[in-house]
Each structure stands twice: as C-alpha cells, then as structure tokens.
Design a protein around this motif. Structure first.
Motif, short mmCIF file in Angstrom:
data_model
loop_
_atom_site.label_atom_id
_atom_site.label_comp_id
_atom_site.label_asym_id
_atom_site.label_seq_id
_atom_site.Cartn_x
_atom_site.Cartn_y
_atom_site.Cartn_z
N LEU A 79 0.83 -1.20 0.00
CA LEU A 79 0.00 0.00 0.00
C LEU A 79 0.87 1.26 0.00
O LEU A 79 0.53 2.25 -0.64
CB LEU A 79 -0.96 0.00 1.19
N GLU A 80 2.00 1.21 0.70
CA GLU A 80 2.93 2.35 0.68
C GLU A 80 3.52 2.54 -0.71
O GLU A 80 3.67 3.66 -1.18
CB GLU A 80 4.04 2.14 1.70
N THR A 81 3.84 1.43 -1.38
CA THR A 81 4.41 1.49 -2.72
C THR A 81 3.38 2.02 -3.72
O THR A 81 3.71 2.78 -4.62
CB THR A 81 4.92 0.11 -3.16
N ASP A 82 2.11 1.59 -3.54
CA ASP A 82 1.05 2.11 -4.42
C ASP A 82 0.97 3.62 -4.33
O ASP A 82 0.65 4.29 -5.31
CB ASP A 82 -0.31 1.51 -4.04
N ALA A 83 1.27 4.16 -3.16
CA ALA A 83 1.22 5.61 -2.97
C ALA A 83 2.49 6.29 -3.50
O ALA A 83 2.57 7.50 -3.54
CB ALA A 83 1.04 5.93 -1.49
N ASP A 84 3.49 5.48 -3.90
CA ASP A 84 4.76 6.02 -4.38
C ASP A 84 4.90 5.78 -5.88
O ASP A 84 5.38 4.72 -6.30
CB ASP A 84 5.92 5.35 -3.62
N PRO A 85 4.45 6.72 -6.72
CA PRO A 85 4.57 6.54 -8.16
C PRO A 85 6.03 6.46 -8.62
O PRO A 85 6.32 6.01 -9.72
CB PRO A 85 3.86 7.75 -8.75
N GLY A 86 6.95 6.89 -7.79
CA GLY A 86 8.36 6.84 -8.14
C GLY A 86 8.86 5.43 -8.34
O GLY A 86 9.78 5.19 -9.12
N SER A 87 8.26 4.46 -7.64
CA SER A 87 8.67 3.07 -7.75
C SER A 87 8.47 2.55 -9.17
O SER A 87 9.38 2.01 -9.79
CB SER A 87 7.87 2.23 -6.75
N ILE A 88 7.27 2.73 -9.71
CA ILE A 88 6.97 2.29 -11.07
C ILE A 88 7.82 3.09 -12.07
O ILE A 88 8.33 2.53 -13.04
CB ILE A 88 5.47 2.43 -11.39
N GLN A 89 7.99 4.37 -11.81
CA GLN A 89 8.74 5.21 -12.74
C GLN A 89 10.20 4.77 -12.83
O GLN A 89 10.80 4.77 -13.91
CB GLN A 89 8.66 6.68 -12.37
N ARG A 90 10.80 4.36 -11.69
CA ARG A 90 12.19 3.88 -11.71
C ARG A 90 12.32 2.66 -12.62
O ARG A 90 13.29 2.52 -13.37
CB ARG A 90 12.66 3.56 -10.30
N ILE A 91 11.33 1.76 -12.54
CA ILE A 91 11.37 0.55 -13.37
C ILE A 91 11.16 0.92 -14.84
O ILE A 91 11.89 0.44 -15.72
CB ILE A 91 10.32 -0.47 -12.90
N LEU A 92 10.20 1.79 -15.13
CA LEU A 92 9.96 2.19 -16.52
C LEU A 92 11.18 2.91 -17.09
O LEU A 92 11.50 2.75 -18.28
CB LEU A 92 8.71 3.07 -16.62
N ASP A 93 11.87 3.69 -16.27
CA ASP A 93 13.10 4.35 -16.73
C ASP A 93 14.16 3.31 -17.11
O ASP A 93 14.89 3.48 -18.09
CB ASP A 93 13.66 5.29 -15.66
N GLY A 94 14.25 2.23 -16.32
CA GLY A 94 15.18 1.15 -16.64
C GLY A 94 14.83 0.48 -17.95
O GLY A 94 15.72 0.17 -18.76
N PHE A 95 13.52 0.25 -18.18
CA PHE A 95 13.10 -0.32 -19.46
C PHE A 95 13.40 0.64 -20.61
O PHE A 95 13.78 0.22 -21.69
CB PHE A 95 11.61 -0.67 -19.44
#
Length: 140
Positions: A49-65
C-alpha cells in the motif's frame, strides 16, 4: 471530514499490531509458525500500500526499461503504467529465456534487473535491502 473512516493501510497496521502484541505471543509450535506467516503477509500488504502511494517506484522501473528498449518502445507497451510493466516484463523474461543476454548481462539489462530486484525487495524483505549485503557484480 472529521469522521472519515481509517484508510486500508491504517486498518492493516492496527490489525498487525494487535495480532503481534496480543495473539502471536500466545502461539507455539506449528501455530507460532503460521502466526509468523500471517504477520509477515500483513506487513507485506502494508508495504504494498505504501508502494502504491509512491509513483516513483513504477517510474524507476519504466526508466530502466527505457534505457534498455528506448522511450518509444516503452510508450508503445501500453496506456497505463501497470500495463506497460506487465508487457515489458514479459518481453524481458522471454528474451532472457531465449539467451539474448547470456553473453553480456551488463549495461542497461543489468541496471534494469537491479532496479526490479530492489523494488521487489522493498516489498518482500526491506531489511535485507537496507543491509546491502548482497554482492555487486562488476562488468569485465
């Protein structure tokens, strides 16, 4: 609002604290093991739930892709960030199975796998991640 109901995260945290303080100490044997698994699952749910509130997590992965495949390919992978992650992750898994990265798993592929691993560890085992005791391979 003054009488707003507590959010999902607060409810799970309250349940986890009550479980750890009042129920877990009274368990033993197989029930103790089961209780520890339940406490671990609740703690993971809170972190999710904390990660869902942190859009930076998904963005870091998309940046890697994007570093691996290019921005255009990431943009074409879907409309929603979660859809993009699913599509790109499937592509990467297939490419690894096919041996595309066997000879040189360094550079953008290695960086992306590192980010994916770190983001998963944030959910499943943040203490391990904080300790940083895993070895870092060095490119030749």
């Amino acid at each position: 609002p003054m009488f707003e109901a507590p959010g999902r995260k607060a409810l799970i945290e309250t349940a986890l604290a009550a479980f750890q303080d009042d129920i877990l100490p009274a368990l033993d044997g197989d029930r103790k093991y089961l209780g520890l698994m339940i406490a671990s699952a609740l703690a993971t749910a809170v972190r999710e739930l904390e990660t869902d509130a942190d859009p930076g997590s998904i963005q870091r992965i998309l940046d890697g892709f994007a570093d691996l495949y290019g921005e255009d390919n990431v943009a074409r992978a879907g409309h929603e960030p979660e859809m993009k992650l699913d599509t790109l992750s499937r592509d990467l898994a297939r490419e690894i199975r096919e041996g595309l990265y066997d000879t040189s798993l360094t550079g953008p592929a290695h960086a992306l796998l590192t980010v994916l691993t770190e983001e998963k560890l944030k959910l499943s085992n943040p203490k391990f991640l904080a300790a940083r005791e895993y070895s870092q391979p060095t490119p030749n």
